[in-house]
Design a protein around this motif. Structure first.
Motif, PDB file in Angstrom:
ATOM      1  N   ILE A  26       0.841  -1.206   0.000  1.00  0.00           N
ATOM      2  CA  ILE A  26       0.000   0.000   0.000  1.00  0.00           C
ATOM      3  C   ILE A  26       0.875   1.255   0.000  1.00  0.00           C
ATOM      4  O   ILE A  26       0.575   2.226  -0.705  1.00  0.00           O
ATOM      5  N   SER A  50      -9.274  -9.926  -4.786  1.00  0.00           N
ATOM      6  CA  SER A  50      -8.373  -8.817  -5.121  1.00  0.00           C
ATOM      7  C   SER A  50      -7.983  -8.786  -6.598  1.00  0.00           C
ATOM      8  O   SER A  50      -7.540  -7.754  -7.086  1.00  0.00           O
ATOM      9  N   ILE A  98      -3.048  -1.400 -10.058  1.00  0.00           N
ATOM     10  CA  ILE A  98      -3.951  -1.345  -8.911  1.00  0.00           C
ATOM     11  C   ILE A  98      -5.135  -0.430  -9.216  1.00  0.00           C
ATOM     12  O   ILE A  98      -4.961   0.747  -9.519  1.00  0.00           O
ATOM     13  N   SER A 152      -7.211   0.761  -3.618  1.00  0.00           N
ATOM     14  CA  SER A 152      -6.411   0.311  -2.486  1.00  0.00           C
ATOM     15  C   SER A 152      -7.033   0.783  -1.176  1.00  0.00           C
ATOM     16  O   SER A 152      -7.475   1.933  -1.076  1.00  0.00           O
ATOM     17  N   PRO A 180      -5.258  -4.532  -1.733  1.00  0.00           N
ATOM     18  CA  PRO A 180      -5.443  -3.716  -2.944  1.00  0.00           C
ATOM     19  C   PRO A 180      -5.976  -4.602  -4.071  1.00  0.00           C
ATOM     20  O   PRO A 180      -5.617  -5.768  -4.174  1.00  0.00           O
TER      21      PRO A 180
END
Length: 155
Positions: free
Chosen positions: A12, A45, A81, A84, A97
């Protein structure tokens, strides 16, 4: 704090640094396949719309993507991504994420990449960085001669 949560928070931090570096909101942050898959417990995810209904489990996705990256015509495989959680929000500790986009840096054709990635069931194969803006994420490497980006995307 568990090793998995420490790793997630490290990932992250990498993502948030890219949000700061890439002021254009259409540029999706990227992480390595190791960053994304190691210690990842959240089956939703990756390609959350088909997680549990056709897409292989995360461990198998990780294996497939490592095999793709090992091909001689592939420079790298990166996970873009989409969203997140915040590392410092206790109510987000069970969230990883998430991604609906993978970048394959390769000299191979779209058809070749589509064949390699077919077990992952991508919705579309494309050829532009970040939401079709073609702006390279700051954390992505420069393309080596003869390489281009091929995008795997899930709806």
């Amino acid at each position: 704090m568990s090793l998995a949560l420490e790793h997630r928070n490290s990932v992250i931090a990498k993502i948030m640094a890219q949000y700061d570096a890439d002021s254009d909101t259409a540029v999706l942050p990227v992480v390595s396949i190791e960053d994304f898959f190691e210690h990842n417990w959240d089956e939703s995810s990756l390609a959350p719309n088909i997680a549990g209904s056709g897409r292989p489990p995360l461990a198998e996705c990780y294996r497939i993507l490592r095999e793709i990256r090992e091909r001689p015509t592939v420079q790298d495989v990166l996970i873009a991504i989409h969203e997140s959680p915040y590392a410092d929000e206790p109510e987000d500790e069970d969230i990883w994420p998430d991604s609906d986009t993978i970048y394959v840096l390769t000299s191979a054709t779209d058809d070749e990449v589509a064949e390699w990635a077919s077990p992952l069931m991508p919705t579309e194969i494309g050829s532009k960085w970040s939401c079709n803006t073609d702006k390279k994420p700051s954390a992505a490497p420069e393309l080596m001669p003869g390489m281009r980006v091929v995008v795997l995307w899930w709806d």
